[in-house]
Design an enzyme around this catalytic site. Structure first.
Site, PDB file in Angstrom:
ATOM      1  N   ASN A 203       0.820  -1.219   0.000  1.00  0.00           N
ATOM      2  CA  ASN A 203       0.000   0.000   0.000  1.00  0.00           C
ATOM      3  C   ASN A 203       0.850   1.264   0.000  1.00  0.00           C
ATOM      4  O   ASN A 203       0.431   2.305  -0.528  1.00  0.00           O
ATOM      5  CB  ASN A 203      -0.945   0.002   1.198  1.00  0.00           C
ATOM      6  CG  ASN A 203      -0.240  -0.213   2.524  1.00  0.00           C
ATOM      7  OD1 ASN A 203       0.410  -1.239   2.723  1.00  0.00           O
ATOM      8  ND2 ASN A 203      -0.348   0.739   3.435  1.00  0.00           N
ATOM      9  N   HIS A 296      -5.222  -4.734  10.434  1.00  0.00           N
ATOM     10  CA  HIS A 296      -5.567  -5.080   9.048  1.00  0.00           C
ATOM     11  C   HIS A 296      -6.419  -6.340   8.965  1.00  0.00           C
ATOM     12  O   HIS A 296      -6.354  -7.079   7.978  1.00  0.00           O
ATOM     13  CB  HIS A 296      -4.300  -5.249   8.205  1.00  0.00           C
ATOM     14  CG  HIS A 296      -3.413  -4.045   8.214  1.00  0.00           C
ATOM     15  ND1 HIS A 296      -3.826  -2.826   7.739  1.00  0.00           N
ATOM     16  CD2 HIS A 296      -2.135  -3.868   8.648  1.00  0.00           C
ATOM     17  CE1 HIS A 296      -2.846  -1.948   7.872  1.00  0.00           C
ATOM     18  NE2 HIS A 296      -1.812  -2.544   8.436  1.00  0.00           N
TER      19      HIS A 296
END
Length: 432
Positions: A203, A296
């Site tokens: 990311n 996450h």
């Protein structure tokens, strides 16, 4: 009775030791001063595999007229071969990159030392090519960043006699500040110029600005992987073969549903895997599918739903991911359940990033989760032969690499799982 008592004491003692482990405190970001060099001087040198017996050499110069050539040979200072490369550059808001050079050298002999020089000047570098056959050793560390813990991780990897570095996403943690890509390149150059680094995106590589800048511009420009050599149309997903392993690098941030180009490419790539030539099948991507950390949680669920059936039908031995800043190793698992023909999943997003560790885990520990710990460190995978590999995880403990988890892994091809699933794989791959 005495044996039971002894075992109970040992279990209590080992649990106490693990619980009493005090992690060293966070460390500051590294400051990497820029030393003045001629504008044509090569910097940020790193290498990657580029097809059978070939290596891609990448470097950057501040001089746009610097030649894009690599001279190389098997003796110091004597270069019997020259390869000419290609160049690119990019701009990002107020930042303009240097001239980025990519040159493919080869064919190279396996398991051999080569000396090379970039651009006709600057220092001489030395690399070793991977072996043609097993055994082979991989160093694995994701989510590296540029902190003092990163340096500790890199120092430990440098002590490992490895052939290839695997990095499942989040390299520089530049986060839009482009000169951090340059400092990261200088930080990893001593290791990345000597052994191939095979990476995929995370990311922190996206760096898109709506209406102004597409994603992955910096990453794609600087870290070119062998996607064309593996039939992919995107640098975000590709595969390569080395010794007896077929390794697939997937993109957690590229489209992955069943109508996507990545999904189509994965099906085709898996259909070509020859387990007689490459008995080991590994897959890497950034966001873990099996994660018992609260950080996450569930982010990999959609990709897992789309692609796990393909990986399972192909009998993937090992899946490596990052993203969660901790370490976790699973049992063989598929579809959320322990399965002797499933893959071992390892989360290793603990390279040393600036965001710190993910300390909180879900309790009770899921049945599929075998070992988990929130510490910085790196992994080593030694594939010994077609049936056995040794995995170890080394915690960064006060600058000393401490082996904290290890296991022998038996390949699925030796267990009969591959034969069992061939028809299932054939059906999945033939489905439009």
């Amino acid at each position: 009775m005495e044996l039971k008592l002894l075992l109970t004491v040992l279990l209590i003692r080992s649990a106490t030791v693990a619980a009493d482990y005090i992690r060293p405190p966070p460390r500051k970001a590294l400051h990497l001063p820029w030393h003045s060099q001629p504008s044509s001087y090569p910097q940020q040198v790193h290498i990657s595999l580029a097809g059978d017996q070939h290596m891609r050499v990448t470097w950057i110069t501040d001089d746009n007229s610097a030649p894009s050539i690599v001279e190389y040979g098997t003796l110091p200072g004597k270069y019997g071969s020259v390869a000419e490369g290609e160049t690119t550059s990019y701009s990002y808001v107020f930042y303009n990159s240097g001239k980025i050079h990519h040159a493919v050298i080869g064919p190279l002999e396996h398991d051999s030392v080569y000396y090379y020089r970039c651009g006709g000047q600057g220092p001489e570098f030395q690399l070793r090519t991977p072996p043609a056959q097993l055994p082979i050793t991989f160093a694995v560390a994701g989510d590296l960043g540029q902190t003092e813990w990163t340096k500790s991780t890199l120092d430990h990897i440098d002590q490992c006699k490895y052939n290839v570095h695997l990095l499942p996403g989040d390299l520089a943690y530049a986060d839009y500040i482009q000169h951090r890509w340059d400092s990261f390149g200088r930080l990893v150059q001593p290791l990345a110029s000597a052994r191939p680094w095979m990476v995929t995106q995370g990311n922190h590589e996206v760096e898109s600005i709506p209406l102004l800048k597409d994603g992955f511009v910096s990453y794609n420009s600087r870290w070119k992987m062998p996607f064309k050599e593996s039939g992919s149309n995107s640098n975000l997903f590709y595969s390569f073969e080395v010794a007896g392993a077929h390794i697939i690098m997937l993109g957690s941030y590229a489209d992955y549903d069943e109508y996507s180009e990545q999904y189509r490419w994965l099906k085709e790539n898996l259909s070509k895997v020859d387990r007689k030539r490459t008995p080991w099948l590994l897959v890497l991507f950034h966001v873990p599918w099996y994660n018992s950390n609260t950080a996450h949680q569930g982010e990999g669920a959609d990709m897992m739903a789309a692609m796990e059936p393909l990986l399972n039908a192909a009998s993937v031995d090992l899946v490596l991911a990052g993203h969660v800043h901790a370490y976790e190793r699973s049992k063989r698992v598929y579809n959320g359940r322990v399965d002797p023909c499933g893959s071992v999943h390892i989360t290793i997003g603990d390279g040393g990033n600036k965001e710190g560790l993910a300390h909180r885990y879900i309790n009770p520990q899921p049945i599929w989760s075998e070992f988990r710990e929130a510490s910085f460190g790196h992994g080593e995978l030694k594939i010994v032969n077609s049936t056995h590999a040794f995995w170890s995880w080394h915690r960064n403990d006060d600058d000393e690499p401490v082996k904290s988890d290890d296991i022998w892994i038996t390949s699925l091809i030796s267990s009969g799982c591959v034969d069992q699933k061939r028809n299932e794989l054939r059906n999945k791959l033939m489905t439009p």
